[in-house]
Scaffold this motif. Structure first.
Motif, mmCIF file in Angstrom:
data_model
loop_
_atom_site.group_PDB
_atom_site.id
_atom_site.type_symbol
_atom_site.label_atom_id
_atom_site.label_comp_id
_atom_site.label_asym_id
_atom_site.label_seq_id
_atom_site.Cartn_x
_atom_site.Cartn_y
_atom_site.Cartn_z
ATOM 1 N N GLY A 87 0.669 -1.118 0.211
ATOM 2 C CA GLY A 87 -0.387 0.188 -0.321
ATOM 3 C C GLY A 87 0.691 1.301 -0.021
ATOM 4 O O GLY A 87 2.314 1.154 0.059
ATOM 5 N N SER A 121 -3.568 4.178 3.040
ATOM 6 C CA SER A 121 -3.663 2.804 2.421
ATOM 7 C C SER A 121 -3.306 1.477 3.190
ATOM 8 O O SER A 121 -4.213 0.530 2.601
ATOM 9 N N ASN A 143 -6.916 -0.715 3.345
ATOM 10 C CA ASN A 143 -6.820 -1.668 2.582
ATOM 11 C C ASN A 143 -5.881 -2.768 2.317
ATOM 12 O O ASN A 143 -6.283 -3.685 1.556
#
Length: 238
Positions: free
Chosen positions: A212, A217, A220
């Motif tokens: 990421g 991020s 995610n």
């Protein structure tokens, strides 16, 4: 967890480097990048061990505590989490065979002590070869540069990879402070680097490798790693 899923054991490895080059400023790991995946893994029912390059209590970037992130607040208030952070395992003592996944949070400190660390490279390579999940976010992919598979090749070579971009580093004003630019180094190592918009959430999965781009991020990356662990569990249960 469903009846077909089993608890995975995940190793999170943090930097032990506390100084930002010659700036006189403090650095270390970025707290959001530890706390968000930590709780994602724990809340999914998995076990998490914390390690660092030197062991003991690793330094955090003081700037990373100014954002009042919910996951960070939860981490600091949790006695078990705080205790684990105060006594991280030195990476040389980590046994790769005990883990189903390894995750590397970022923070600028990683740029100094993750690359070139043979113990870290060995652990990552062994988990990768065993079909485990390997994840990293922001500057954490610096720890992937020297990790090699059983074939002797860098695990990032020929794979889609993400991380803190050269554009983001320069926008942060630290392009001349860090020992190298991460995106450039990953490309030089043979990775197929994919970047998103500056400072926006972006993550890439290529097989068992997840990376990421920045602190935003982190969720995610954790979600993609959890997908891998579910897939592994399903295969084992079949």
């Amino acid at each position: 967890m469903t009846e077909h899923e089993t608890m995975a054991r995940i190793l999170i490895v943090l930097t032990s480097h506390a100084t930002l080059g010659n700036t006189g400023k403090a650095t270390g790991f970025y707290f959001e990048e530890l706390a968000v995946p930590y709780w994602a893994f724990r809340d999914a029912g998995h076990s998490v061990d914390l390690a660092s390059i030197a062991g003991g209590k690793p330094p955090h970037d003081p700037e990373s505590l100014k954002e009042n992130h919910e996951a960070v607040t939860r981490f600091l208030a949790d006695k078990d989490a705080a205790a684990s952070l105060s006594r991280t395992l030195p990476i040389e003592a980590a046994k790769a065979g005990a883990y189903d996944a390894v995750f590397l949070p970022g923070g600028h400190g990683t740029m100094w002590d993750l690359p070139g660390n043979t113990a870290l490279a060995r652990v990552i390579g062994a988990i990768f070869d065993a079909g485990g999940a390997v994840g990293a976010v922001c500057h954490g992919p610096a720890g992937l540069i020297d990790a090699k598979g059983a074939d002797g090749l860098p695990i990032v070579r020929g794979r889609r990879v993400n991380g803190f971009t050269d554009s983001e580093e320069k926008a942060s004003g630290l392009g001349g402070t860090v020992p190298f630019l991460l995106e450039t180094r990953l490309r030089e190592t043979g990775a197929k680097f994919e970047g998103g918009a500056d400072f926006q959430p972006y993550a890439v999965r290529d097989g068992m490798l997840v990376t990421g781009q920045n602190p935003a991020s982190s969720a995610n990356v954790a979600a993609l790693m959890l997908d891998i662990l579910k897939e592994r569990s399903s295969v084992r249960a079949a």
